[in-house]
Design a protein around this motif. Structure first.
Motif, PDB file in Angstrom:
ATOM      1  N   SER A 198      -5.594  -1.146   1.754  1.00 51.85           N
ATOM      2  CA  SER A 198      -4.346  -1.260   2.498  1.00 51.85           C
ATOM      3  C   SER A 198      -3.167  -0.777   1.660  1.00 51.85           C
ATOM      4  O   SER A 198      -2.234  -0.167   2.179  1.00 51.85           O
ATOM      5  N   PRO A 248      -5.154   8.864   2.990  1.00 53.78           N
ATOM      6  CA  PRO A 248      -4.988   7.667   2.160  1.00 53.78           C
ATOM      7  C   PRO A 248      -5.908   7.702   0.942  1.00 53.78           C
ATOM      8  O   PRO A 248      -5.536   7.225  -0.129  1.00 53.78           O
ATOM      9  N   PHE A 258       0.502   5.824   1.413  1.00 54.00           N
ATOM     10  CA  PHE A 258       0.346   7.093   2.123  1.00 54.00           C
ATOM     11  C   PHE A 258       1.331   7.177   3.288  1.00 54.00           C
ATOM     12  O   PHE A 258       2.059   8.167   3.450  1.00 54.00           O
ATOM     13  N   LEU A 259       1.385   6.114   4.076  1.00 48.77           N
ATOM     14  CA  LEU A 259       2.299   6.096   5.224  1.00 48.77           C
ATOM     15  C   LEU A 259       3.754   6.217   4.778  1.00 48.77           C
ATOM     16  O   LEU A 259       4.556   6.899   5.410  1.00 48.77           O
ATOM     17  N   LEU A 293       8.330  -0.655   5.975  1.00 45.60           N
ATOM     18  CA  LEU A 293       6.927  -1.001   6.139  1.00 45.60           C
ATOM     19  C   LEU A 293       6.699  -2.245   5.297  1.00 45.60           C
ATOM     20  O   LEU A 293       7.392  -2.471   4.318  1.00 45.60           O
ATOM     21  N   LEU A 336      -3.215   2.934   1.836  1.00 47.21           N
ATOM     22  CA  LEU A 336      -2.819   3.378   3.176  1.00 47.21           C
ATOM     23  C   LEU A 336      -1.311   3.300   3.340  1.00 47.21           C
ATOM     24  O   LEU A 336      -0.672   4.223   3.864  1.00 47.21           O
ATOM     25  N   ILE A 337      -0.728   2.192   2.884  1.00 48.64           N
ATOM     26  CA  ILE A 337       0.705   2.018   3.088  1.00 48.64           C
ATOM     27  C   ILE A 337       1.501   2.966   2.187  1.00 48.64           C
ATOM     28  O   ILE A 337       2.514   3.519   2.604  1.00 48.64           O
TER      29      ILE A 337
END
Lengths: 484, 321
Positions: B37, B20, B43-44, B208, B40-41
């Motif tokens: 966040s 991330p 990245f996800l 997501l 991170l998201i």
């Protein structure tokens, strides 16, 4: 759900998988709809994000299972509750090893300094709070509890101890009138202070669990249930949200069945396109979809004493409606009716708006009791010429006439001129038609009558109106009756 | 500590981010300051190949996130702006009927035999050559991976949402005349919503979820300074402080991040050193766009500025209007 929370610990496979499944079960118990596919997503996400990194772990879980701001709120609460309980249970089981280590640590800290210096401690806590250092805050919270424990001030009740420690340390947020005290203390940010308090509370609970050697019962998050927003501006957001949904649905509703074939324009592009299937001969005409037309909305709101508790709610509904609709006229009534559209246009602040309506409305005449008959008559005289096939009339009222004639024939005329008429009643349906409530006289003329004493009901109203249930369709006789 | 990430997905694209933090830094290079966040998201989303539903108030950088992702990954941005009445002919694909018509006529004139031949043509005109690609189709048929932005999904109706489901879960489109078109590459998909209506569960389930809110003051100061580097630190801090005050009022339209940046640039042009009530009044229209809001802000904010500003209040009153 209670079962899931209960057996989260004693399961023989204390793996993370089990924990997450239990956690999702816990969330479902609080009303967050989580599908199996979403749990699978969560596991896939956790495969590539190490669950040892706390923030990443939590955010990954949140993004895969909590899909709205409200769900996220519940997620935060349940997350804290669930994993706090899980670690505590583990701690109880391995009490000998980990706890003795912790005790020694704290004792060492205590022995070094003798009685802990409150002033120095407060200073350290301030610094930690300002720096936003979570782990330092955690350590200091423990130290603070220890310090006040030494002074023999532990009451054993978490809330009481929390307040006592906070006061003892002189921690205040910056919202109140910051007294320019001794050394010009930097006021603390309220959110950050709240974070420290959360740490304190958690440590206090932990201490309590250690003393009693058992977990307190899991508390369901009952207070999260959205209740009727009596407190005006606070819950305005919820009402605004429901109303903005209502806007979309009202705007695209109820105009397809009638005269669907009239005045339609041919969509050349689509006609040509489909003509290819017949070798270039346009056999089937394709029509342009009709533009959704803008509805004109008339809201009549009862503000008499019998509905005074609901009046705030209704006013907030009106307030939200005014944000969403251009062509909206609103009226308040008790004995007589008065248009208040301009107040909403001029006043943005909810409280001032409510005050102006009560002072300028001039709707109470002599007795202060609702007179529906007179209201309909005045509404018919003043406004009904503007009503047409695009108009929607929404009445917010309890239909309690105080024994006066309901004049439902006049109401029928209003309903007939308007395209659609809805009635939202602030009383539970059980009480309708008891006492002086004459709801039954009005229901036949409405396209729908609904109880409405919670924001949830408002949402249901929007849902039902949008779904266009057949039971809501008025007899076609009446429709065609006034159109030509 | 650098953790080892298992390669859960094998994909054709080699440049998937590893952490991330890496996403955050590439986004920063693309002039977008993502918080933890968000990074991170993002990245996800790339690693899991899932669409992201981004919600939040207007003007917090939802659309900008997609643009920044496109810049940082070097992928083309395909954008579908949603509106009421958007249908599949404008979002997915359409048959190019002119070309089809010409084809029929052309083949009819070359072989005047008649019916049997034109029957053959019917099959031939429903091929990829006669297909007009609309944004969604272009996104998945593109040989290079793209970033697909479906903007303001809440403006469309639920039927359109249902149509998106096939695309979002399997990255494929079914055309009745031709069959299934599968994605050649895996796009990064972002859907934005201003939360003006509740989206269907089915759609949410496939995405997501990222809730973007107004950034914290520190972050917003960073953002302003990133986009208006000439502004000095104290002024930027003051600007964000004032913006925060304004956002706390109950306005029809609260100032967005983009408007903060515009305001910062305006202040630089004006050569302002501090935000006192004179400067504020003169540049107010940059951040407030509603008449009623203007009045409210003038009433609530301006007095507070006069007190704390360096210029004496009488002075600033003379200067304005």
């Amino acid at each position: 759900m209670a079962a899931a929370a209960g057996n989260s610990g004693h399961d023989s496979t204390p793996g993370m998988t089990r924990q997450i499944l239990d956690f999702c079960e816990d969330l479902r118990g609080e009303g967050v709809a989580i599908g199996t596919s979403e749990i699978q997503d969560a596991f896939r996400a956790l495969e590539i994000v190490p669950w040892t990194a706390q923030v990443d772990f939590k955010e990954s879980l949140a993004t895969t299972v909590a899909k709205s701001p409200r769900d996220r709120e519940i997620f935060e609460l349940v997350f804290d509750r669930h994993f706090f309980r899980a670690t505590e249970l583990a701690a109880l089981e391995f009490k000998d090893e980990s706890e003795s280590a912790r005790q020694i640590q704290i004792q060492e800290a205590g022995e070094d300094a003798g009685p802990i210096d409150t002033e120095a401690l407060a200073q350290a806590i301030r610094e930690a709070i300002e720096a936003g250092d979570e782990s330092a805050m955690n350590d200091l919270a423990r130290l603070a509890i220890e310090a006040f424990g030494q002074q023999g001030e532990s009451s054993g009740v978490v809330g009481v101890d929390l307040q006592r420690i906070r006061r003892g340390l002189g921690l205040t947020a910056n919202d109140g009138a910051g007294e320019p005290g001794e050394q010009q203390r930097q006021p603390l940010d309220r959110d950050q202070l709240a974070r420290f308090e959360r740490q304190l509370r958690r440590e206090l609970q932990r201490g309590q669990i250690q003393r009693q050697e058992k977990l307190p019962p899991a508390r369901p998050l009952s207070e999260l249930n959205r209740a009727l927003p009596m407190r005006g501006a606070q819950d305005l957001a919820a009402v605004h949200k429901a109303v903005s949904q209502m806007k979309r649905r009202l705007a695209t509703l109820g105009h397809d069945p009638r005269g669907a074939k009239r005045g339609r324009t041919v969509d050349m592009r689509r006609t040509m396109r489909s003509s290819l299937q017949t070798g270039g001969v346009p056999l089937n005409l394709a029509y342009r979809p009709r533009r959704p037309r803008k509805p004109e909305i008339y809201v009549l709101c009862d503000v008499s004493t019998s509905v005074s508790s609901a009046a705030t709610f209704f006013l907030s509904v009106l307030h939200a409606l005014h944000d969403s609709f251009r062509k909206l006229r609103s009226f308040v009534f008790i004995e007589r009716i008065s248009e208040v559209t301009h107040v909403f246009q001029e006043e943005r602040d909810f409280r001032e708006m409510a005050e102006r309506i009560t002072s300028e409305g001039g709707v109470a005449d002599v007795s202060g009791y609702t007179d529906y008959g007179r209201v309909w008559r005045e509404f018919l005289e003043d406004v009904s010429s503007d009503l047409g096939p695009r108009s929607t009339v929404i009445v917010l009222g309890d239909a309690r006439t105080n024994g006066r004639p309901p004049a439902d024939d006049l109401f029928a005329k209003v309903a007939q001129r308007a395209n659609r008429t809805f009635w939202l009643n602030p009383e539970p349906e059980l009480y309708w038609n008891y006492g002086d409530s004459v709801m039954n006289a009005y229901i036949p003329h409405c396209d729908g009558a609904f109880e409405c004493w919670q924001t949830e009901h408002l949402e249901t109203f929007v849902d039902i109106v949008a779904a266009g249930r057949p039971s809501l369709q008025r007899p076609t006789v009446r429709k065609s009756g006034h159109r030509f | 500590m650098k953790a080892v990430y298992s390669l859960a997905m094998s994909s054709k694209v080699s440049s998937l981010p590893e952490t991330p933090e890496q996403v955050a830094s590439t986004l920063r290079d693309a002039q977008y300051l993502a918080d933890d966040s968000t990074a991170l998201i993002a990245f996800l989303a790339q690693r899991l190949g899932k669409p992201v539903l981004v919600e939040g108030p207007a003007g917090v950088g939802k659309t900008e996130l997609a643009k920044a992702l496109s810049r940082s990954t070097g992928r083309e941005l395909v954008r579908l702006q949603c509106y009421e009445g958007l249908d599949e002919a404008k979002a997915l694909y359409e048959w190019n009927y002119r070309k089809q018509l010409l084809q029929i006529q052309a083949s009819a004139s070359t072989s005047p035999e008649g019916d049997s031949d034109s029957q053959v043509d019917m099959g031939e005109i429903f091929t990829e050559d006669f297909l007009l690609e609309r944004p969604l189709m272009r996104a998945i048929a593109n040989p290079e991976p793209v970033v697909l932005l479906i903007d303001e999904i809440d403006k469309t109706d639920q039927e359109f949402e249902a149509m998106l489901l096939e695309l979002l879960s399997d990255f494929q489109i079914t055309i009745p005349e031709m069959g299934r078109i599968e994605a050649r590459t895996h796009p990064i998909v972002l859907l934005t919503s201003n939360n003006s209506r509740e989206l269907t569960e089915a759609l949410k389930r496939r995405c997501l979820y990222l809730w973007l809110d107004y950034p914290s003051s520190e972050r917003e100061i960073e953002i302003v300074r990133l986009h208006a580097p000439e502004i000095d630190e104290a002024l930027a801090a003051r600007l964000v402080e004032v913006i925060d005050m304004i956002r706390e009022l109950d306005l029809k339209k609260a100032p967005s991040i983009a408007e903060s940046i515009d305001w910062a640039r305006t202040l630089i042009l004006m050569g302002a050193k501090d935000i006192d009530s004179k400067v504020f009044r003169e540049s107010l229209s940059i951040i407030i766009k509603h008449r009623t809001d203007l009045e409210l802000v003038a009433e609530r904010i301006v007095p507070r500025l006069g007190r704390s500003g360096e210029t004496p209040p009488e002075n600033s009153k003379n200067g304005s209007t």
